[in-house]
Design a protein around this motif. Structure first.
Motif, PDB file in Angstrom:
ATOM      1  N   PHE A 145       0.833  -1.209   0.000  1.00  0.00           N
ATOM      2  CA  PHE A 145       0.000   0.000   0.000  1.00  0.00           C
ATOM      3  C   PHE A 145       0.864   1.255   0.000  1.00  0.00           C
ATOM      4  N   LYS A 146       1.946   1.256   0.790  1.00  0.00           N
ATOM      5  CA  LYS A 146       2.848   2.403   0.822  1.00  0.00           C
ATOM      6  C   LYS A 146       3.462   2.654  -0.558  1.00  0.00           C
ATOM      7  N   LYS A 147       3.790   1.580  -1.266  1.00  0.00           N
ATOM      8  CA  LYS A 147       4.334   1.731  -2.622  1.00  0.00           C
ATOM      9  C   LYS A 147       3.293   2.321  -3.553  1.00  0.00           C
ATOM     10  N   LEU A 148       2.058   1.860  -3.431  1.00  0.00           N
ATOM     11  CA  LEU A 148       0.980   2.386  -4.268  1.00  0.00           C
ATOM     12  C   LEU A 148       0.791   3.881  -4.025  1.00  0.00           C
ATOM     13  N   LEU A 149       0.840   4.286  -2.766  1.00  0.00           N
ATOM     14  CA  LEU A 149       0.681   5.702  -2.425  1.00  0.00           C
ATOM     15  C   LEU A 149       1.761   6.556  -3.084  1.00  0.00           C
ATOM     16  N   LYS A 150       2.965   6.021  -3.136  1.00  0.00           N
ATOM     17  CA  LYS A 150       4.088   6.768  -3.695  1.00  0.00           C
ATOM     18  C   LYS A 150       4.033   6.850  -5.212  1.00  0.00           C
ATOM     19  N   ILE A 151       3.600   5.768  -5.854  1.00  0.00           N
ATOM     20  CA  ILE A 151       3.663   5.686  -7.316  1.00  0.00           C
ATOM     21  C   ILE A 151       2.451   6.300  -8.001  1.00  0.00           C
ATOM     22  N   TYR A 152       1.262   6.121  -7.422  1.00  0.00           N
ATOM     23  CA  TYR A 152       0.032   6.503  -8.132  1.00  0.00           C
ATOM     24  C   TYR A 152      -0.686   7.679  -7.480  1.00  0.00           C
ATOM     25  N   SER A 153      -0.135   8.862  -7.630  1.00  0.00           N
ATOM     26  CA  SER A 153      -0.748  10.036  -7.008  1.00  0.00           C
ATOM     27  C   SER A 153      -2.053  10.431  -7.682  1.00  0.00           C
ATOM     28  N   THR A 154      -2.230  10.090  -8.964  1.00  0.00           N
ATOM     29  CA  THR A 154      -3.437  10.506  -9.687  1.00  0.00           C
ATOM     30  C   THR A 154      -4.537   9.449  -9.659  1.00  0.00           C
ATOM     31  N   ALA A 155      -4.359   8.398  -8.858  1.00  0.00           N
ATOM     32  CA  ALA A 155      -5.358   7.328  -8.782  1.00  0.00           C
ATOM     33  C   ALA A 155      -5.962   7.257  -7.380  1.00  0.00           C
ATOM     34  N   PHE A 156      -7.104   6.569  -7.283  1.00  0.00           N
ATOM     35  CA  PHE A 156      -7.661   6.221  -5.977  1.00  0.00           C
ATOM     36  C   PHE A 156      -6.924   4.966  -5.522  1.00  0.00           C
ATOM     37  N   VAL A 157      -6.171   5.104  -4.438  1.00  0.00           N
ATOM     38  CA  VAL A 157      -5.308   4.021  -3.951  1.00  0.00           C
ATOM     39  C   VAL A 157      -5.897   3.456  -2.662  1.00  0.00           C
ATOM     40  N   TYR A 158      -5.928   2.134  -2.530  1.00  0.00           N
ATOM     41  CA  TYR A 158      -6.540   1.557  -1.337  1.00  0.00           C
ATOM     42  C   TYR A 158      -5.907   0.217  -0.951  1.00  0.00           C
ATOM     43  N   CYS A 159      -6.103  -0.135   0.309  1.00  0.00           N
ATOM     44  CA  CYS A 159      -5.793  -1.461   0.842  1.00  0.00           C
ATOM     45  C   CYS A 159      -6.988  -1.857   1.701  1.00  0.00           C
ATOM     46  N   TRP A 160      -7.654  -2.960   1.359  1.00  0.00           N
ATOM     47  CA  TRP A 160      -8.903  -3.377   2.015  1.00  0.00           C
ATOM     48  C   TRP A 160      -8.741  -4.796   2.539  1.00  0.00           C
ATOM     49  N   PHE A 161      -9.147  -5.013   3.775  1.00  0.00           N
ATOM     50  CA  PHE A 161      -9.004  -6.350   4.368  1.00  0.00           C
ATOM     51  C   PHE A 161     -10.203  -6.700   5.241  1.00  0.00           C
ATOM     52  N   HIS A 162     -10.686  -7.915   5.055  1.00  0.00           N
ATOM     53  CA  HIS A 162     -11.675  -8.500   5.972  1.00  0.00           C
ATOM     54  C   HIS A 162     -11.338  -9.985   6.097  1.00  0.00           C
ATOM     55  N   PRO A 163     -11.182 -10.502   7.321  1.00  0.00           N
ATOM     56  CA  PRO A 163     -10.767 -11.896   7.497  1.00  0.00           C
ATOM     57  C   PRO A 163     -11.724 -12.914   6.875  1.00  0.00           C
ATOM     58  N   LYS A 164     -12.986 -12.515   6.691  1.00  0.00           N
ATOM     59  CA  LYS A 164     -13.970 -13.436   6.114  1.00  0.00           C
ATOM     60  C   LYS A 164     -14.126 -13.270   4.606  1.00  0.00           C
ATOM     61  N   VAL A 165     -13.386 -12.322   4.031  1.00  0.00           N
ATOM     62  CA  VAL A 165     -13.502 -12.046   2.594  1.00  0.00           C
ATOM     63  C   VAL A 165     -12.154 -12.131   1.883  1.00  0.00           C
ATOM     64  N   GLY A 166     -11.135 -11.456   2.459  1.00  0.00           N
ATOM     65  CA  GLY A 166      -9.818 -11.460   1.844  1.00  0.00           C
ATOM     66  C   GLY A 166      -9.171 -10.091   1.884  1.00  0.00           C
ATOM     67  N   CYS A 167      -8.036  -9.975   1.180  1.00  0.00           N
ATOM     68  CA  CYS A 167      -7.278  -8.727   1.164  1.00  0.00           C
ATOM     69  C   CYS A 167      -7.110  -8.256  -0.271  1.00  0.00           C
ATOM     70  N   TRP A 168      -7.490  -7.003  -0.531  1.00  0.00           N
ATOM     71  CA  TRP A 168      -7.417  -6.423  -1.871  1.00  0.00           C
ATOM     72  C   TRP A 168      -6.660  -5.100  -1.830  1.00  0.00           C
ATOM     73  N   LEU A 169      -5.913  -4.828  -2.902  1.00  0.00           N
ATOM     74  CA  LEU A 169      -5.256  -3.532  -3.072  1.00  0.00           C
ATOM     75  C   LEU A 169      -5.459  -3.070  -4.498  1.00  0.00           C
ATOM     76  N   GLY A 170      -5.410  -1.751  -4.700  1.00  0.00           N
ATOM     77  CA  GLY A 170      -5.568  -1.255  -6.055  1.00  0.00           C
ATOM     78  C   GLY A 170      -5.209   0.202  -6.204  1.00  0.00           C
ATOM     79  N   ALA A 171      -5.114   0.619  -7.453  1.00  0.00           N
ATOM     80  CA  ALA A 171      -4.864   2.022  -7.810  1.00  0.00           C
ATOM     81  C   ALA A 171      -5.691   2.296  -9.053  1.00  0.00           C
ATOM     82  N   THR A 172      -6.935   2.698  -8.849  1.00  0.00           N
ATOM     83  CA  THR A 172      -7.867   2.827  -9.966  1.00  0.00           C
ATOM     84  C   THR A 172      -7.991   4.270 -10.451  1.00  0.00           C
TER      85      THR A 172
END
Length: 408
Positions: A145-172
């Protein structure tokens, strides 16, 4: 809050296997961006019933499945200011390993079948995708997530986690919908080419046609949802940048039909809505939901006509997209709007005191973390004039966008 403390709290939440989301909206170079987080206080799995709740929502591509909600009133909220100097440069690091030829042939075969269906008139456009697995030396999602924040300033950057669903990251790069008061904004995004140091680029007929398909379809769906065509504004298509890729974009805005704004707590007290809804949005039940249903999934992630394209995807893609090409973001969060000192309009005064915002993004350029690997999701729009080999290469280019973060 200091950045170090922000990430310490996130690490503690993750180590306790509790749900959280951390994210930052797109910012301009040289500006600061607010990095926010919702830390849910238990591991209960909450869902949104009608998008009138307040919190952070994460919805799958399949509209028959419910959207996961981190409720605002059940979460601790964190925030820190990130200073963006400039969007980080992409390295020329070579990829680890090659994509198996079998996977390439399978995807090219799928695209070929789609082109045949499109030429036969079954559809105007269909968006086809695939997944790609990358081994991770360090699967810590917060480091990624820290890398995404640094690289993609013009995107919506996120890190999402729920133990019953999983872990997702993105830069949309794509906004699905923004609602402020009774006004909404959305966009049509299509066409892709590599950024080569300039925004002044030429777009081919295929990309321009795809962009027009997307724009016309969104406008048509909004009208079906009750939005008057005379009250909708759309911009001319223009070039926008996301990471090392360029896209064609059209901005669309209008007024939510049948919207009424009254403080939810007051309505609950008067018995007009259930007490359990007192913390929900002040917009009429169903009105915002109709807008969301009208724009999701967009033609940019599904196709045209929507239903025929969706049927083709579900029958031919042969894998579950899950949250890829779904949407996520802030749902009905109150903004800091000060009351006016004049009392000429008491009704407007009440509205301004309870103004809330929704800001949702299409879940593109994303990955799912599974143990020591990342599952990347990439796709592209197919028309009757598409060249299968070229479309394959476009998915390779998009996968590289995320691999720049994953690979040294």
């Amino acid at each position: 809050m200091p950045e170090a403390e922000f990430f310490q709290k996130l690490e503690a939440q993750h180590s306790q296997n509790l749900p959280f989301v951390a994210y930052r909206k797109p910012v301009l170079s040289g500006n600061s961006g607010e990095v926010k987080a919702f830390l849910q206080q238990d591991d209960q799995l909450h869902y949104s019933d009608d998008f009138t709740e307040c919190g952070f929502v994460f919805a799958p591509f399949d509209t028959s499945e419910k959207a996961v909600l981190f409720p605002e009133n059940a979460s601790e909220k964190l925030i820190f200011e990130q200073v963006i100097s400039e969007e980080a440069k992409f390295s020329d690091t070579s990829q680890k390993g090659e994509i198996p030829e079998e996977k390439k042939l399978t995807h090219v075969k799928l695209i070929t079948k789609a082109v045949e269906a499109l030429k036969a008139g079954a559809m105007e456009k269909v968006v086809l995708s695939r997944k790609e697995i990358v081994a991770l030396d360090d699967p810590n999602p917060l480091k990624l997530f820290k890398k995404l924040l640094k690289i993609y300033s013009t995107a919506f950057v996120y890190c999402w986690f729920h133990p019953k669903v999983g872990c997702w990251l993105g830069a949309t790069p794509e906004t699905l919908l923004k609602i402020e008061g009774n006004r909404f904004k959305t966009m049509a995004l299509a066409g892709t080419q590599k950024f080569s140091g300039t925004m002044d680029v030429e777009w081919g007929e295929k990309e321009q046609q795809e962009q027009q398909f997307v724009t016309d379809s969104i406008l048509d769906d909004l009208e079906k949802a009750g939005v008057s065509s005379s009250g909708v504004e759309s911009s001319a298509a223009y070039t926008t940048k996301a990471g090392n890729l360029l896209h064609l974009r059209t901005d669309i805005s209008g007024k939510i039909p049948n919207s009424k704004f009254s403080p939810a707590a007051a309505l609950a007290k008067e018995g007009q809505i259930p007490k359990e809804d007192s913390g929900k949005a002040v917009i009429n039940r169903g009105s915002a939901e109709r807008i969301i249903s009208a724009v999701h999934p967009t033609p940019a992630v599904c196709g045209l006509p929507k239903e025929k394209a969706r049927e083709f995807i579900l029958s031919e893609e042969n894998y579950d997209r899950e949250f890829y090409t779904g949407f996520l973001g802030e749902l009905n969060l109150q903004t800091n709007v000060q009351r006016s000192r004049t009392r000429r309009n008491v009704e407007n005064l009440a509205y301004r005191a309870v103004k809330k915002e929704t800001h949702l993004y299409v879940n593109l350029r994303c990955m799912k973390i599974e143990e020591n690997k990342a599952v990347l999701f990439v796709g592209g729009g197919i028309t009757k004039d598409s060249v299968p080999e070229d479309e394959w290469q476009e998915t390779v280019n998009k996968a590289e966008t995320m691999k720049k973060v994953l690979l040294k």
